[in-house]
Structures are given as C-alpha cells and as structure tokens.
Write an enzyme that holds these catalytic residues in place. Structure first.
Site, PDB file in Angstrom:
ATOM      1  N   GLU A   1     -28.600  -5.822  13.795  1.00 49.60           N
ATOM      2  CA  GLU A   1     -29.625  -6.851  13.662  1.00 49.60           C
ATOM      3  C   GLU A   1     -29.690  -7.768  14.878  1.00 49.60           C
ATOM      4  OE1 GLU A   1     -30.437  -8.228   9.252  1.00 49.60           O
ATOM      5  OE2 GLU A   1     -28.295  -8.011   9.568  1.00 49.60           O
TER       6      GLU A   1
ATOM      7  N   CYS B   1     -30.666 -13.796  19.450  1.00 48.61           N
ATOM      8  CA  CYS B   1     -29.264 -13.674  19.064  1.00 48.61           C
ATOM      9  C   CYS B   1     -28.982 -12.178  18.907  1.00 48.61           C
ATOM     10  CB  CYS B   1     -29.049 -14.415  17.744  1.00 48.61           C
ATOM     11  SG  CYS B   1     -27.389 -14.211  17.060  1.00 48.61           S
TER      12      CYS B   1
ATOM     13  N   CYS C   1     -17.899  -5.288  12.305  1.00 54.09           N
ATOM     14  CA  CYS C   1     -16.972  -6.149  13.056  1.00 54.09           C
ATOM     15  C   CYS C   1     -15.570  -5.954  12.507  1.00 54.09           C
ATOM     16  CB  CYS C   1     -17.405  -7.608  12.915  1.00 54.09           C
ATOM     17  SG  CYS C   1     -16.340  -8.753  13.837  1.00 54.09           S
TER      18      CYS C   1
ATOM     19  N   CYS D   1     -13.007 -12.208   9.325  1.00 50.73           N
ATOM     20  CA  CYS D   1     -13.121 -13.620   8.927  1.00 50.73           C
ATOM     21  C   CYS D   1     -13.652 -13.679   7.484  1.00 50.73           C
ATOM     22  CB  CYS D   1     -14.066 -14.376   9.860  1.00 50.73           C
ATOM     23  SG  CYS D   1     -13.517 -14.369  11.583  1.00 50.73           S
TER      24      CYS D   1
ATOM     25  N   CYS E   1     -17.534 -14.492   6.578  1.00 46.80           N
ATOM     26  CA  CYS E   1     -18.601 -13.856   7.360  1.00 46.80           C
ATOM     27  C   CYS E   1     -19.006 -12.494   6.786  1.00 46.80           C
ATOM     28  CB  CYS E   1     -18.130 -13.686   8.797  1.00 46.80           C
ATOM     29  SG  CYS E   1     -19.362 -12.945   9.869  1.00 46.80           S
TER      30      CYS E   1
ATOM     31  N   CYS F   1     -26.096 -17.668  10.785  1.00 43.83           N
ATOM     32  CA  CYS F   1     -24.752 -17.226  11.151  1.00 43.83           C
ATOM     33  C   CYS F   1     -24.014 -16.641   9.958  1.00 43.83           C
ATOM     34  CB  CYS F   1     -23.915 -18.412  11.628  1.00 43.83           C
ATOM     35  SG  CYS F   1     -24.489 -19.089  13.156  1.00 43.83           S
TER      36      CYS F   1
HETATM   37  N1  SAH Z   1     -17.426 -12.620  16.604  1.00 42.38           N
HETATM   38  C1  SAH Z   1     -17.976 -13.753  17.307  1.00 42.38           C
HETATM   39  C2  SAH Z   1     -19.476 -13.769  17.199  1.00 42.38           C
HETATM   40  C3  SAH Z   1     -20.013 -14.192  15.851  1.00 42.38           C
HETATM   41  S1  SAH Z   1     -20.954 -15.586  16.162  1.00 42.38           S
HETATM   42  C4  SAH Z   1     -17.336 -15.032  16.827  1.00 42.38           C
HETATM   43  O1  SAH Z   1     -16.519 -14.966  15.915  1.00 42.38           O
HETATM   44  O2  SAH Z   1     -17.573 -16.072  17.411  1.00 42.38           O
HETATM   45  C5  SAH Z   1     -21.353 -16.175  14.646  1.00 42.38           C
HETATM   46  C6  SAH Z   1     -20.792 -17.568  14.360  1.00 42.38           C
HETATM   47  O3  SAH Z   1     -21.080 -17.862  13.000  1.00 42.38           O
HETATM   48  C7  SAH Z   1     -19.277 -17.639  14.495  1.00 42.38           C
HETATM   49  O4  SAH Z   1     -18.882 -18.927  14.892  1.00 42.38           O
HETATM   50  C8  SAH Z   1     -18.860 -17.385  13.084  1.00 42.38           C
HETATM   51  O5  SAH Z   1     -17.544 -17.828  12.842  1.00 42.38           O
HETATM   52  C9  SAH Z   1     -19.891 -18.167  12.319  1.00 42.38           C
HETATM   53  N2  SAH Z   1     -20.055 -17.771  10.914  1.00 42.38           N
HETATM   54  C10 SAH Z   1     -19.765 -16.595  10.350  1.00 42.38           C
HETATM   55  N3  SAH Z   1     -20.039 -16.621   9.021  1.00 42.38           N
HETATM   56  C11 SAH Z   1     -20.533 -17.836   8.766  1.00 42.38           C
HETATM   57  C12 SAH Z   1     -21.016 -18.487   7.583  1.00 42.38           C
HETATM   58  N4  SAH Z   1     -21.033 -17.860   6.409  1.00 42.38           N
HETATM   59  N5  SAH Z   1     -21.460 -19.746   7.704  1.00 42.38           N
HETATM   60  C13 SAH Z   1     -21.461 -20.387   8.894  1.00 42.38           C
HETATM   61  N6  SAH Z   1     -21.021 -19.845  10.024  1.00 42.38           N
HETATM   62  C14 SAH Z   1     -20.543 -18.583   9.968  1.00 42.38           C
END
Ligand code: SAH
Length: 357
Positions: free
Chosen positions: A103, A116, A123, A127, A130, A344
C-alpha cells in the site's frame, strides 16, 4: 499479451532495469554495444509511468526489442484505490508482478503532496500496536517497486508529489541496500529529482543500521519510532528493543545528528496507561532535553486485534506540557484519511481480513 504466469517465468531470467543506477545502466548498455548517452535517455524514461519499452519513442525499434529481451520494466497494477471524502487522501493497494500487494498513501498538505511508501511486503518487527506486521514479512521490495509507488501514485492521482515519507509497510533499515538504492534513484537529477530534504525515513531503531545510514550522510530526515523512554515498557510493545535497548538507540541517534547535522524526529504513539504516564513523560524529557530533537506524538490508531487504547486528551495535554517545559519541540500528528483507514499502523490489514473471510 502474456498471461501473468508466463510473464513471471519470463522475468526470472531478465534484469530489473528500473532498479539500476545510471552508471550501472551505462555499463549494461556498453555491453550491448550502445553509446553512453543512450543510458541517460533510457534512465529518464524509467521515471515515467510506462510498463514496456514500446513507449520509449526516441529509442530505435531495434534497440527497444533488444532491451526487452534482456530487461523488464517493473510496473504495478492498481488493485484498489480509495479516496477520502473528508480530506482527499488517496490510498492505493498495488499488485506487484509476483502477485503480492503493498500500500501507499498520498496526503495533501499545504506545503505539497506527500506520498507514504512501503518498503517490504509485510514487516518482521512485530510491534504490538501495528497492523503491518501481522503475518510477518513476506519479502523485501526491490528499489524499482518502491520507486514505482512514487511514479504511479502521482500519475494515477494527478497530484504532483513533492515529498516522500518512508512510513508505510515494512522496516526500511531491514531492507537497507534496496532502500538506499531507491533513495539514490528518486533523488537523481535525471530521475524524479526529489531532494533528500523532502524525504523522511522512519525506523523502529535497528541501531547498527542507524550508524550505517549516518555514514552515508544523506540529508534526509530520520524519524525514529521510540514509543517509550524505558526498556521495560519499550520491550513490551516493540520486540526490537530486546536486541538493542533505549539507551543504545539514543546513543546511535546522537551519533547520527553529529555526523549529518540533521535533527532526529522521534515518533511516540500515545497508548493509554502503557506509555503515557507522568513517569514516562518525565523520563522521556530527561533523556531528550538538550538534544535538539523533535517529538511527534501520534494518537494511537485503532487496530482491533491489539486491544490497546488511545490516550485520553487530558493525558496527552499533560504529556506535552512536561516535554515543553523542558524545551523540547513537540507536535501532534494530524490524522488524514480516517474514513479509508489510511493512518499509521493500519495499512495492509483490510486486505488480509478480506482474504481470511
Ligand atoms: N518500520 C518503520 C516504519 C513504519 S512508520 C518504523 O517502525 O518506524 C509508521 C509509524 O507509525 C511508526 O512510528 C509506527 O510505530 C507507527 N504506528 C504503527 N502502528 C500504529 C498505530 N496503531 N497507531 C499509531 N501509530 C502507529
């Protein structure tokens, strides 16, 4: 027309021309007995939304035929496109040549349109908040497949892209070589020519790769997904922390700033009663005060299977107050495309749910 399966076997023996840097393309063309300036002409074409060599009108028919015997041009199909009725955000689900999906999201800001992009299919980082990591990692994206998200999002949406954030699906520093290759391609004056200062790369903090990136001294913005100032909390929500730890990560960020002169931006998703207490705010302020960094608070976006809740508004307000009192620059990320799950951490999930049904 070849059907998709034939296309795939056909591609196995061919070279992905769009992932080649200009000097590599020159070397390839030299092998074919062609002058160097041809490489430049072809490289320019590869920033256009084309899917075959036929469109390269300033290249002879004979050379086009020889090129298509040796190379293929990556180009994704639009599997699904959603446009937010609220703010015009556009979300694409791209179909890649091997049938995988990724996406991208095009966001419209006053300072210009931003895409983006994703860098991996799935991935590996795990986390807990996510959606992109549910189901793990399938494979790296090639540089061409990341670049295509810029080229084809712009062509399809009609929105001129001036900024890129590597904040989609995947961990950029886990796919280091292809991501750096993509950055060089998209930044190239004969290519899409997007300035490094218009590019942000977000990482969950693979510490030794942060150092490796610092060594390249690219002038992009490094965003680090911190989400907690202490190992106990961070290891619970981000498994990557068990390998490196907060202090080792922050030390690498300090080295990055020293080497590149670029301030780090820390992302911090506010999760109710998990990382948003006064203790967390104070410890975060202690660790970041005086470093010149920026903190970007992200309201936690809903991922149904995670059961985590966003912080209460008054908690967010107090958290900001604690950081600002210590002179730390804080912003709260605006949510774009809420009606199309474009925020995000929400990417990829809806497709998987559809497949599970
Ligand atoms: N793998 C990279 C790129 C992902 S960027 C990273 O970890 O930075 C996407 C951003 O959104 C990251 O900061 C991630 O931690 C955050 N993110 C992921 N799930 C989320 C959620 N449910 N709510 C808010 N932020 C989230």
């Amino acid at each position: 027309m070849l059907d998709e399966k034939e296309n795939l076997t056909e591609n196995l023996s061919k070279v992905d021309i769009k992932s080649l840097l200009p000097e590599e393309l020159e070397a390839e063309l030299e092998k074919m007995g062609e002058p160097r300036f041809r490489a430049k002409q072809i490289f320019r074409w590869l920033s256009a939304p084309i899917s075959s060599f036929d469109g390269m009108t300033n290249i002879s028919k004979d050379l086009r035929a020889r090129l298509s015997e040796r190379f293929y041009i990556a180009s994704p199909g639009v599997e699904r496109k959603q446009v937010s009725g609220l703010d015009g955000t556009v979300k694409y689900l791209w179909r890649l040549r091997d049938g995988n999906f990724v996406e991208s999201v095009v966001m419209r800001y006053e300072h210009g349109n931003t895409v983006c992009v994703s860098c991996e299919v799935g991935c590996p980082m795990g986390c807990v908040f996510c959606a992109s990591t549910i189901g793990g990692k399938v494979r790296n994206l090639a540089a061409s497949e990341i670049l295509d998200q810029v080229i084809f999002s712009e062509a399809d949406s009609g929105l001129k892209i001036s900024n890129i954030v590597m904040m989609g699906i995947g961990e950029p520093l886990d796919n280091f070589e292809n991501v750096v290759r993509f950055l060089k391609l998209v930044n190239h004056p004969e290519g899409r020519n997007i300035g490094m200062r218009h590019i942000s790369l977000s990482t969950c903090g693979l510490t030794e790769k942060v150092d490796k990136l610092a060594d390249l001294d690219l002038q992009l913005t490094l965003s680090v997904s911190l989400h907690a100032p202490d190992d106990e909390t961070r290891s619970k929500i981000m498994p990557v922390n068990r390998a490196y730890g907060v202090d080792a990560l922050l030390a690498a960020c300090g080295r990055y700033f020293k080497k590149t002169g670029r301030r780090i931006s820390f992302e911090y998703a506010m999760i109710r009663d998990v990382n948003d207490t006064p203790y967390h705010a104070r410890l975060l302020a202690d660790k970041l005060a005086g470093t010149g960094c920026h903190v970007n608070l992200i309201p936690l976006n809903d991922v149904p299977e995670s059961r985590l809740k966003p912080s209460r508004p008054e908690t967010v307000r107090d958290f900001i107050g604690t950081l600002e009192k210590r002179g730390i620059n804080v912003t709260v990320r605006r949510r774009l495309g809420p009606d199309i799950e474009a925020s995000c951490g929400q990417l990829r999930r809806s497709r998987q749910l559809k497949e599970e049904k």
